[in-house]
Write an enzyme that holds these catalytic residues in place. Structure first.
Site, PDB file in Angstrom:
ATOM      1  N   HIS A   1       1.110  14.971 -26.884  1.00 26.85           N
ATOM      2  CA  HIS A   1       0.959  13.615 -26.362  1.00 26.85           C
ATOM      3  C   HIS A   1      -0.344  12.939 -26.771  1.00 26.85           C
ATOM      4  CE1 HIS A   1       4.530  14.663 -24.143  1.00 26.85           C
ATOM      5  NE2 HIS A   1       4.576  13.468 -23.571  1.00 26.85           N
TER       6      HIS A   1
ATOM      7  N   ASN B   1       1.429  18.011 -21.582  1.00 23.01           N
ATOM      8  CA  ASN B   1       0.984  16.963 -22.485  1.00 23.01           C
ATOM      9  C   ASN B   1       0.987  17.423 -23.947  1.00 23.01           C
ATOM     10  OD1 ASN B   1      -1.300  14.408 -22.617  1.00 23.01           O
ATOM     11  ND2 ASN B   1       0.100  14.489 -20.889  1.00 23.01           N
TER      12      ASN B   1
ATOM     13  N   HIS C   1       0.644   9.602 -28.175  1.00 25.70           N
ATOM     14  CA  HIS C   1       0.260   8.359 -27.497  1.00 25.70           C
ATOM     15  C   HIS C   1      -0.592   7.469 -28.404  1.00 25.70           C
ATOM     16  CE1 HIS C   1       0.876   9.805 -23.024  1.00 25.70           C
ATOM     17  NE2 HIS C   1       2.001   9.520 -23.645  1.00 25.70           N
TER      18      HIS C   1
ATOM     19  N   HIS D   1       8.984   6.738 -27.181  1.00 23.70           N
ATOM     20  CA  HIS D   1       8.087   7.793 -26.704  1.00 23.70           C
ATOM     21  C   HIS D   1       8.511   9.179 -27.207  1.00 23.70           C
ATOM     22  CE1 HIS D   1       5.347   9.998 -24.118  1.00 23.70           C
ATOM     23  NE2 HIS D   1       6.372  10.691 -23.637  1.00 23.70           N
TER      24      HIS D   1
ATOM     25  N   GLU E   1      -3.085  17.432 -12.307  1.00 26.53           N
ATOM     26  CA  GLU E   1      -3.533  17.750 -13.669  1.00 26.53           C
ATOM     27  C   GLU E   1      -5.020  18.153 -13.723  1.00 26.53           C
ATOM     28  OE1 GLU E   1      -2.443  16.091 -18.131  1.00 26.53           O
ATOM     29  OE2 GLU E   1      -2.706  14.653 -16.531  1.00 26.53           O
TER      30      GLU E   1
ATOM     31  N   ARG F   1       0.811  -1.249   0.000  1.00 24.10           N
ATOM     32  CA  ARG F   1       0.000   0.000   0.000  1.00 24.10           C
ATOM     33  C   ARG F   1       0.829   1.276   0.000  1.00 24.10           C
ATOM     34  NH1 ARG F   1      -3.353  -2.886   3.769  1.00 24.10           N
ATOM     35  NH2 ARG F   1      -4.938  -3.989   2.578  1.00 24.10           N
TER      36      ARG F   1
ATOM     37  N   ARG G   1      -1.363  21.718 -15.584  1.00 23.39           N
ATOM     38  CA  ARG G   1      -0.391  20.634 -15.817  1.00 23.39           C
ATOM     39  C   ARG G   1      -0.607  19.966 -17.183  1.00 23.39           C
ATOM     40  NH1 ARG G   1       2.107  15.882 -11.945  1.00 23.39           N
ATOM     41  NH2 ARG G   1       3.363  14.985 -13.620  1.00 23.39           N
TER      42      ARG G   1
ATOM     43  N   GLU H   1      11.351  16.135 -25.342  1.00 27.98           N
ATOM     44  CA  GLU H   1      10.671  16.664 -24.147  1.00 27.98           C
ATOM     45  C   GLU H   1      11.304  17.995 -23.706  1.00 27.98           C
ATOM     46  OE1 GLU H   1       7.874  15.240 -23.225  1.00 27.98           O
ATOM     47  OE2 GLU H   1       8.041  13.047 -23.097  1.00 27.98           O
TER      48      GLU H   1
ATOM     49  N   LYS I   1       4.018  11.323 -11.778  1.00 31.11           N
ATOM     50  CA  LYS I   1       3.156  10.453 -12.600  1.00 31.11           C
ATOM     51  C   LYS I   1       3.868   9.117 -12.744  1.00 31.11           C
ATOM     52  CE  LYS I   1       0.346  13.357 -15.688  1.00 31.11           C
ATOM     53  NZ  LYS I   1       0.081  13.746 -17.103  1.00 31.11           N
TER      54      LYS I   1
ATOM     55  N   LYS J   1       8.993  22.336 -15.216  1.00 31.82           N
ATOM     56  CA  LYS J   1       8.107  21.249 -14.786  1.00 31.82           C
ATOM     57  C   LYS J   1       7.776  21.385 -13.307  1.00 31.82           C
ATOM     58  CE  LYS J   1       6.745  16.532 -15.087  1.00 31.82           C
ATOM     59  NZ  LYS J   1       6.795  15.250 -15.770  1.00 31.82           N
TER      60      LYS J   1
HETATM   61  N1  LIG Z   1       6.094  10.001 -15.671  1.00 28.14           N
HETATM   62  C1  LIG Z   1       6.273  11.001 -16.521  1.00 28.14           C
HETATM   63  O1  LIG Z   1       5.994  12.167 -16.224  1.00 28.14           O
HETATM   64  C2  LIG Z   1       6.835  10.708 -17.882  1.00 28.14           C
HETATM   65  C3  LIG Z   1       7.314  11.761 -18.663  1.00 28.14           C
HETATM   66  C4  LIG Z   1       7.870  11.472 -19.902  1.00 28.14           C
HETATM   67  C5  LIG Z   1       7.973  10.143 -20.328  1.00 28.14           C
HETATM   68  N2  LIG Z   1       7.516   9.157 -19.513  1.00 28.14           N
HETATM   69  C6  LIG Z   1       7.700   7.742 -19.916  1.00 28.14           C
HETATM   70  O2  LIG Z   1       9.101   7.480 -19.989  1.00 28.14           O
HETATM   71  C7  LIG Z   1       9.318   6.404 -20.903  1.00 28.14           C
HETATM   72  C8  LIG Z   1      10.450   6.762 -21.836  1.00 28.14           C
HETATM   73  O3  LIG Z   1      11.611   7.010 -21.073  1.00 28.14           O
HETATM   74  P1  LIG Z   1      13.064   6.858 -21.740  1.00 28.14           P
HETATM   75  O4  LIG Z   1      13.078   7.564 -23.033  1.00 28.14           O
HETATM   76  O5  LIG Z   1      14.025   7.201 -20.702  1.00 28.14           O
HETATM   77  O6  LIG Z   1      13.093   5.321 -22.117  1.00 28.14           O
HETATM   78  P2  LIG Z   1      13.828   4.066 -21.426  1.00 28.14           P
HETATM   79  O7  LIG Z   1      13.637   4.036 -19.995  1.00 28.14           O
HETATM   80  O8  LIG Z   1      13.402   2.889 -22.242  1.00 28.14           O
HETATM   81  O9  LIG Z   1      15.370   4.369 -21.707  1.00 28.14           O
HETATM   82  C9  LIG Z   1      15.814   4.455 -23.039  1.00 28.14           C
HETATM   83  C10 LIG Z   1      16.917   3.432 -23.344  1.00 28.14           C
HETATM   84  O10 LIG Z   1      18.140   3.975 -22.890  1.00 28.14           O
HETATM   85  C11 LIG Z   1      18.792   3.064 -22.002  1.00 28.14           C
HETATM   86  N3  LIG Z   1      19.492   3.889 -21.034  1.00 28.14           N
HETATM   87  C12 LIG Z   1      18.962   4.727 -20.110  1.00 28.14           C
HETATM   88  N4  LIG Z   1      19.931   5.414 -19.490  1.00 28.14           N
HETATM   89  C13 LIG Z   1      21.104   5.008 -20.035  1.00 28.14           C
HETATM   90  C14 LIG Z   1      22.449   5.377 -19.847  1.00 28.14           C
HETATM   91  N5  LIG Z   1      22.794   6.352 -18.997  1.00 28.14           N
HETATM   92  N6  LIG Z   1      23.397   4.733 -20.557  1.00 28.14           N
HETATM   93  C15 LIG Z   1      23.055   3.784 -21.470  1.00 28.14           C
HETATM   94  N7  LIG Z   1      21.790   3.414 -21.718  1.00 28.14           N
HETATM   95  C16 LIG Z   1      20.835   4.029 -21.009  1.00 28.14           C
HETATM   96  C17 LIG Z   1      17.706   2.190 -21.452  1.00 28.14           C
HETATM   97  O11 LIG Z   1      18.205   0.948 -21.061  1.00 28.14           O
HETATM   98  C18 LIG Z   1      16.774   2.076 -22.669  1.00 28.14           C
HETATM   99  O12 LIG Z   1      17.247   1.084 -23.535  1.00 28.14           O
HETATM  100  C19 LIG Z   1       8.017   6.175 -21.619  1.00 28.14           C
HETATM  101  O13 LIG Z   1       7.401   5.027 -21.095  1.00 28.14           O
HETATM  102  C20 LIG Z   1       7.207   7.391 -21.290  1.00 28.14           C
HETATM  103  O14 LIG Z   1       5.824   7.157 -21.307  1.00 28.14           O
HETATM  104  C21 LIG Z   1       6.964   9.403 -18.323  1.00 28.14           C
HETATM  105  O1  LIG Z   2       4.155  15.171 -16.314  1.00 29.60           O
HETATM  106  C1  LIG Z   2       3.199  15.349 -17.066  1.00 29.60           C
HETATM  107  O2  LIG Z   2       2.132  15.806 -16.661  1.00 29.60           O
HETATM  108  C2  LIG Z   2       3.311  14.996 -18.495  1.00 29.60           C
HETATM  109  O3  LIG Z   2       2.311  15.003 -19.203  1.00 29.60           O
HETATM  110  C3  LIG Z   2       4.656  14.654 -19.028  1.00 29.60           C
HETATM  111  C4  LIG Z   2       4.626  13.777 -20.270  1.00 29.60           C
HETATM  112  O4  LIG Z   2       5.836  14.051 -20.988  1.00 29.60           O
HETATM  113  C5  LIG Z   2       4.646  12.292 -19.964  1.00 29.60           C
HETATM  114  O5  LIG Z   2       4.822  11.556 -21.156  1.00 29.60           O
HETATM  115  C6  LIG Z   2       3.472  11.753 -19.164  1.00 29.60           C
HETATM  116  O6  LIG Z   2       3.730  10.439 -18.747  1.00 29.60           O
HETATM  117  C7  LIG Z   2       2.201  11.708 -19.957  1.00 29.60           C
HETATM  118  O7  LIG Z   2       1.185  11.553 -19.064  1.00 29.60           O
HETATM  119  P1  LIG Z   2      -0.264  11.004 -19.426  1.00 29.60           P
HETATM  120  O8  LIG Z   2      -1.072  11.458 -18.278  1.00 29.60           O
HETATM  121  O9  LIG Z   2      -0.672  11.617 -20.729  1.00 29.60           O
HETATM  122  O10 LIG Z   2      -0.135   9.531 -19.539  1.00 29.60           O
HETATM  123 ZN   LIG Z   3       6.182  12.541 -22.546  1.00 25.04          ZN
END
Ligand SMILES: NC(=O)c1ccc[n+]([C@@H]2O[C@H](COP(=O)([O-])OP(=O)(O)OC[C@H]3O[C@@H](n4cnc5c(N)ncnc54)[C@H](O)[C@@H]3O)[C@@H](O)[C@H]2O)c1
Ligand SMILES: O=C(O)C(=O)C[C@@H](O)[C@H](O)[C@H](O)COP(=O)(O)O
Ligand SMILES: [Zn+2]
Length: 371
Positions: free
Chosen positions: A250, A247, A254, A268, A239, A123, A243, A187, A145, A229
């Site tokens: 996106h 997006n 998406h 992404h 959001e 939890r 916020r 981004e 998020k 951010k």
């Molecule tokens: N929570 C949020 O607010 C938010 C915001 C933007 C994106 N996202 C999510 O993030 C994800 C994409 O993240 P990403 O682009 O980091 O992808 P990822 O986590 O897949 O990393 C990209 C690749 O780079 C490699 N890698 C990472 N750091 C490295 C390093 N220092 N050296 C060598 N290799 C390395 C990883 O192993 C992977 O193969 C998506 O799922 C997206 O939806 C979330």
């Molecule tokens: O932090 C946020 O808020 C964002 O929208 C950042 C985005 O870059 C990110 O990809 C986020 O995960 C998208 O959120 P979602 O709510 O559309 O799934």
């Molecule tokens: Zn994003």
């Protein structure tokens, strides 16, 4: 060089520490957040593990922490129900307790998955983000998020769960593949496009310096992104309003990712590149934004080597109706109507509610989607 950006969320406030040499000093930074038994589970993927996890473990152990490392397969497929079940089971097998710490050490996939696991494990346990991709340093590690994907869409199962601390070490970007650096840049430029024209202009001039990993340029790019951010998240954590600007691109992006099935073919950041270009072109087509701003924004996205059209993603056309159906699952949808982030000009995005699907469909056909 160290710069700290606070995320002002009252009793859940935390710092984003940006700098060089942070992995080797992670123990000092993490220690104040550990409970008495100083136990942490570091969650990483095989790529990050290979290059950097040893140094992180040594640093944490030097500070007196006991460390277990869980290594997951790299790639978006890991951010799934199966990935979550596997990670949860690994955490249970370690007998991790509520007072222990999860450390998400990797890109956005690891951050989103480990963060979601932390939100629901027994939890809810605390977690720390140590982002290693440019994308994770400028975006996914900040704001709380967390989520997994399902075949029906992106990030559809998740929770808001804020980290206790974010440590962004720019040195680890040295091993990040160039394609992933460009994904992070998508981004980064998003922040300029949605709300800071001066930053956008600086990026236009410095795109190559950022992609060549020039430290000073990275400090500015990561610092300004995180600052924007943090400010938006502090004002609107869940959001309810502003916020949604984060997006930008996106809802389009998406939908494309969901059609592509969350594999390696489209990342992404690349989907966001196409999505932001489409948000600008759609805004211009609707008379909301000057056409020359759309041309300039698209050129700046392209300059990083990112795709800006559907045809660059897949030679077989996407179905317009399939894309619109995915957009219906978007978390910003209200009362069955679509919400988009559109633009008035570069540096000024706004939230457009109840977007009429008829002009949207017509626009997608002009973008090469099939009717
Ligand atoms: N929570 C949020 O607010 C938010 C915001 C933007 C994106 N996202 C999510 O993030 C994800 C994409 O993240 P990403 O682009 O980091 O992808 P990822 O986590 O897949 O990393 C990209 C690749 O780079 C490699 N890698 C990472 N750091 C490295 C390093 N220092 N050296 C060598 N290799 C390395 C990883 O192993 C992977 O193969 C998506 O799922 C997206 O939806 C979330
Ligand atoms: O932090 C946020 O808020 C964002 O929208 C950042 C985005 O870059 C990110 O990809 C986020 O995960 C998208 O959120 P979602 O709510 O559309 O799934
Ligand atoms: Zn994003």
């Amino acid at each position: 060089m160290i710069r700290t950006v606070p995320v002002g969320l009252g009793d859940r406030a935390y710092d984003v520490v940006i700098g060089t040499g942070l992995i080797d000093r992670a123990g000092e930074h993490v220690l104040p957040f550990l409970s008495k038994r100083k136990r942490c589970a570091v969650v990483t993927d095989a790529n990050v593990g290979e290059h950097h996890v040893e140094r992180l473990s040594v640093s944490l152990e030097k500070a007196g922490a006991s460390v277990d490392v869980i290594v997951l397969p790299p790639g978006e497929e890991t951010k799934s129900f199966e990935g979550l079940a596997h990670l949860s089971d690994q955490l249970l097998a370690l007998n991790l307790e509520r007072g222990d710490m999860i450390v998400a050490f990797g890109g956005g996939v690891i951050g989103d998955l480990a963060g979601f696991a932390a939100a629901i494990y027994k939890r809810g346990v605390d977690f720390i983000q140590i982002p290693t991709s440019l994308l994770a340093q400028v975006d996914s590690s900040v704001g709380g998020k967390t989520a997994i994907d399902t075949p029906r869409g992106k990030n559809l199962i998740g929770a808001f769960h804020q980290p206790r601390l974010v440590l962004a070490d720019l040195d680890v970007l040295a091993t990040l593949p160039a394609r992933e650096l460009a994904c992070g840049y998508a981004e980064v430029i998003k922040y300029g496009l949605l709300g800071d024209f001066d930053f956008f202009e600086w990026l236009e001039k410095n795109v190559h310096a950022v992609l060549e990993r020039d430290t000073e340029s990275l400090v500015r790019a990561v610092g300004r992104s995180v600052e924007m951010k943090a400010e938006i998240v502090a004002e609107d954590e869940k959001e309810a309003g502003r916020r949604a600007l984060l997006n930008l691109g996106h809802t389009f992006g998406h939908a494309i990712e969901a059609e592509m099935g969350f594999g390696d073919a489209l990342k992404h950041g690349e989907a966001v590149g196409v999505g932001m270009a489409q948000a600008f072109r759609f805004s211009a087509a609707q008379g909301l934004c000057p056409a020359q701003d759309a041309v300039r924004a698209v050129a700046a996205i392209k300059a990083a080597g990112l795709p800006t059209t559907l045809a660059e993603v897949r030679s077989q056309p996407f179905g317009a109706d399939a894309l619109i159906a995915h957009m219906g699952q978007d978390k910003k949808a209200e009362g069955g109507a679509l919400t988009f982030v559109l633009v008035r000009r570069i540096g000024e995005a706004f939230v457009a509610k109840a977007v009429d699907p008829a002009p949207l469909r017509a626009f997608l056909l002009t973008e090469g989607a099939a009717g």
